[in-house]
Motif scaffolding. Structure first.
Motif, PDB file in Angstrom:
ATOM      1  N   ILE A   9      23.900  38.131 -52.755  1.00  0.00           N
ATOM      2  CA  ILE A   9      25.013  39.037 -53.278  1.00  0.00           C
ATOM      3  C   ILE A   9      24.950  40.265 -52.820  1.00  0.00           C
ATOM      4  O   ILE A   9      23.812  40.936 -53.240  1.00  0.00           O
ATOM      5  CB  ILE A   9      25.098  38.824 -54.690  1.00  0.00           C
ATOM      6  CG1 ILE A   9      25.245  37.182 -55.294  1.00  0.00           C
ATOM      7  CG2 ILE A   9      26.168  39.536 -55.379  1.00  0.00           C
ATOM      8  CD1 ILE A   9      25.038  36.995 -56.631  1.00  0.00           C
ATOM      9  N   VAL A  71      38.429  42.564 -49.389  1.00  0.00           N
ATOM     10  CA  VAL A  71      38.789  41.956 -50.634  1.00  0.00           C
ATOM     11  C   VAL A  71      40.016  42.269 -50.934  1.00  0.00           C
ATOM     12  O   VAL A  71      40.234  43.232 -51.212  1.00  0.00           O
ATOM     13  CB  VAL A  71      37.668  42.159 -51.555  1.00  0.00           C
ATOM     14  CG1 VAL A  71      37.705  41.302 -52.878  1.00  0.00           C
ATOM     15  CG2 VAL A  71      36.232  41.345 -51.169  1.00  0.00           C
ATOM     16  N   GLU A  75      41.442  38.639 -55.738  1.00  0.00           N
ATOM     17  CA  GLU A  75      40.080  37.944 -55.876  1.00  0.00           C
ATOM     18  C   GLU A  75      39.110  38.610 -56.788  1.00  0.00           C
ATOM     19  O   GLU A  75      38.300  37.775 -56.976  1.00  0.00           O
ATOM     20  CB  GLU A  75      39.810  37.914 -54.281  1.00  0.00           C
ATOM     21  CG  GLU A  75      40.304  36.969 -53.361  1.00  0.00           C
ATOM     22  CD  GLU A  75      39.835  37.328 -51.958  1.00  0.00           C
ATOM     23  OE1 GLU A  75      39.007  36.202 -51.400  1.00  0.00           O
ATOM     24  OE2 GLU A  75      39.953  38.401 -51.196  1.00  0.00           O
ATOM     25  N   MET A 130      27.073  37.140 -61.510  1.00  0.00           N
ATOM     26  CA  MET A 130      27.498  36.522 -60.260  1.00  0.00           C
ATOM     27  C   MET A 130      26.330  35.452 -59.891  1.00  0.00           C
ATOM     28  O   MET A 130      26.639  34.372 -59.440  1.00  0.00           O
ATOM     29  CB  MET A 130      27.792  37.419 -59.078  1.00  0.00           C
ATOM     30  CG  MET A 130      29.046  38.570 -59.402  1.00  0.00           C
ATOM     31  SD  MET A 130      29.166  39.418 -58.161  1.00  0.00           S
ATOM     32  CE  MET A 130      29.441  38.642 -56.773  1.00  0.00           C
ATOM     33  N   THR A 136      32.700  35.357 -58.599  1.00  0.00           N
ATOM     34  CA  THR A 136      32.527  35.272 -57.337  1.00  0.00           C
ATOM     35  C   THR A 136      32.868  36.814 -56.544  1.00  0.00           C
ATOM     36  O   THR A 136      32.197  37.066 -55.514  1.00  0.00           O
ATOM     37  CB  THR A 136      33.279  34.554 -56.386  1.00  0.00           C
ATOM     38  OG1 THR A 136      34.797  34.791 -56.871  1.00  0.00           O
ATOM     39  CG2 THR A 136      32.859  32.902 -56.964  1.00  0.00           C
ATOM     40  N   HIS A 137      33.764  37.549 -57.091  1.00  0.00           N
ATOM     41  CA  HIS A 137      34.018  38.795 -56.654  1.00  0.00           C
ATOM     42  C   HIS A 137      34.095  39.868 -57.820  1.00  0.00           C
ATOM     43  O   HIS A 137      34.888  39.834 -58.495  1.00  0.00           O
ATOM     44  CB  HIS A 137      35.153  38.877 -56.031  1.00  0.00           C
ATOM     45  CG  HIS A 137      35.354  38.173 -54.712  1.00  0.00           C
ATOM     46  ND1 HIS A 137      35.491  36.732 -54.754  1.00  0.00           N
ATOM     47  CD2 HIS A 137      35.216  38.430 -53.607  1.00  0.00           C
ATOM     48  CE1 HIS A 137      35.573  36.204 -53.466  1.00  0.00           C
ATOM     49  NE2 HIS A 137      35.358  37.289 -52.478  1.00  0.00           N
ATOM     50  N   ARG A 170      30.019  40.955 -53.427  1.00  0.00           N
ATOM     51  CA  ARG A 170      30.331  39.436 -53.245  1.00  0.00           C
ATOM     52  C   ARG A 170      29.291  38.904 -52.338  1.00  0.00           C
ATOM     53  O   ARG A 170      28.500  39.655 -52.180  1.00  0.00           O
ATOM     54  CB  ARG A 170      32.001  39.543 -52.381  1.00  0.00           C
ATOM     55  CG  ARG A 170      31.726  40.027 -51.383  1.00  0.00           C
ATOM     56  CD  ARG A 170      33.077  39.847 -50.235  1.00  0.00           C
ATOM     57  NE  ARG A 170      33.076  40.551 -48.906  1.00  0.00           N
ATOM     58  CZ  ARG A 170      32.713  40.300 -47.819  1.00  0.00           C
ATOM     59  NH1 ARG A 170      31.627  39.348 -47.942  1.00  0.00           N
ATOM     60  NH2 ARG A 170      32.666  40.936 -46.873  1.00  0.00           N
ATOM     61  N   ARG A 171      29.498  37.628 -52.053  1.00  0.00           N
ATOM     62  CA  ARG A 171      28.601  36.744 -51.209  1.00  0.00           C
ATOM     63  C   ARG A 171      28.461  37.754 -49.959  1.00  0.00           C
ATOM     64  O   ARG A 171      29.429  37.902 -49.283  1.00  0.00           O
ATOM     65  CB  ARG A 171      28.814  35.398 -50.848  1.00  0.00           C
ATOM     66  CG  ARG A 171      28.510  34.757 -52.193  1.00  0.00           C
ATOM     67  CD  ARG A 171      26.971  34.318 -52.341  1.00  0.00           C
ATOM     68  NE  ARG A 171      26.822  33.832 -53.693  1.00  0.00           N
ATOM     69  CZ  ARG A 171      25.467  33.664 -54.114  1.00  0.00           C
ATOM     70  NH1 ARG A 171      24.452  33.739 -53.582  1.00  0.00           N
ATOM     71  NH2 ARG A 171      25.413  32.968 -55.274  1.00  0.00           N
ATOM     72  N   SER A 172      27.372  38.222 -49.371  1.00  0.00           N
ATOM     73  CA  SER A 172      27.176  39.024 -48.279  1.00  0.00           C
ATOM     74  C   SER A 172      25.913  39.324 -47.830  1.00  0.00           C
ATOM     75  O   SER A 172      24.862  39.209 -48.841  1.00  0.00           O
ATOM     76  CB  SER A 172      27.969  40.558 -48.493  1.00  0.00           C
ATOM     77  OG  SER A 172      27.647  41.477 -47.635  1.00  0.00           O
TER      78      SER A 172
END
Length: 321
Positions: A9, A71, A75, A130, A136-137, A170-172
């Motif tokens: 994250i 994004v 979202e 998260m 998720t965002h 976010r997932r990154s």
């Protein structure tokens, strides 16, 4: 609270916005002599003009962060942060940011009322949610208009600037959050306050929220906890993960070069970024605006964001670049 070193994250996008009006930064005033010599280091600052609202700058910063992260507005499922000083005592102006961005009704608004360290605290709380799978965002938004809420008779007043910053989580694998640490010093409760007070020199009924540092307790907190607390906290955070300060860039609170120089001397990290000279003390937005400005030039393996807050508390967040 210890986090996973590979949560995935990360801070995927950053944005900032400043008012166009540039004002001179000064450390003057006829206020408490105990503050003398504590507030310096800014040449200029940005201030809101009549008719300008900090919420509009916060929206602009959020749009920049969303665009950089790739994004969409729909979202975003959570909005953390704070607008200070808000138009109303409640609701906070963060709800106006939600409205003006066009966030959906599913997007939770989480006002984080802890002043100077708000950006760091909001990042930590969003990250925890998260990790738990709730969101998720996440969008983090902070904005300050404190140039309108200080007493010009006090030395700290001429250093205060206005501005806003934002971040998208976010997932990154970019700027992955690793861990955070905090410490609460509630024995300093009341030493520094934002409260509704009568305008300086006014003989009528006009009152407004005004920031105050108590001559004894507030200045004492500045000189003790404020000076030595953050470096100790950061060392403890890095010690959890066996990270050397030579691998770290530090960005944090920026009230005065008296503090910045002291923290640099105690920590001696590989890099230390601030925007105090050009933008003044942006209170809750300093770390956010500086991070947005410096993100592309951070070249160390790790980044530490830290904040201090009236109440009081300290918080530091570890990020793997």
């Amino acid at each position: 609270m210890t986090g996973e070193t590979r949560s995935g994250i990360g801070v995927a996008g950053l944005g900032s916005a400043l008012p166009p009006t540039v004002a001179e930064a000064v450390s003057t005033g006829s206020g408490p002599s105990a503050e003398s010599g504590l507030f310096s280091g800014a040449r200029s600052r940005r201030v809101l003009a009549d008719g300008e609202a900090i919420e509009d700058l916060a929206v602009s910063a959020c749009r920049g962060a969303l665009e950089e992260a790739g994004v969409r507005v729909d979202e975003i499922d959570s909005l953390y942060g704070y607008i200070t000083v808000s138009e109303f005592l409640s609701p906070n102006g963060l709800f106006r940011v939600h409205r003006d961005l066009g966030l959906g009704s599913h997007a939770l608004v989480v006002p984080v009322n802890c002043e100077f360290g708000t950006f760091v605290m909001a990042l930590a709380l969003a990250w925890e949610s998260m990790r738990a799978g709730r969101f998720t965002h996440a969008l983090v938004s902070v904005g300050t208009n404190w140039s309108r809420h200080v007493d010009a008779r006090n030395p700290h007043a001429g250093m205060i600037g206005d501005g806003a910053g934002a971040a998208v989580l976010r997932r990154s694998e970019r700027m992955v959050i690793v861990d955070w640490i905090h410490e609460t010093r509630s024995t300093e409760y009341g030493a520094m306050t934002m409260a509704v007070r009568r305008d300086a020199g006014d003989t009528g009924d006009t009152v407004r929220p005004v920031y105050r540092i108590e001559p004894d307790a507030g200045v004492g907190a500045f000189r003790s906890t404020g000076m030595d607390g953050p470096p100790d906290l950061i060392r403890r955070l890095l010690g959890r993960h066996g990270i050397d300060l030579g691998e770290v860039t530090v960005i944090g609170h920026q009230a005065s070069d008296v503090l910045l120089e002291h923290w640099r001397d105690l920590l001696r990290p590989a890099r230390y970024h601030d925007t105090l000279s050009d933008y003044g003390n942006l209170t809750i937005a300093s770390a956010a605006v500086t991070l947005a400005a410096a993100a592309d030039v951070v070249d160390t393996p790790y980044l530490v964001l830290f904040g201090v807050g009236i109440g009081s508390y300290q918080i530091a967040l570890l990020i793997r670049r």
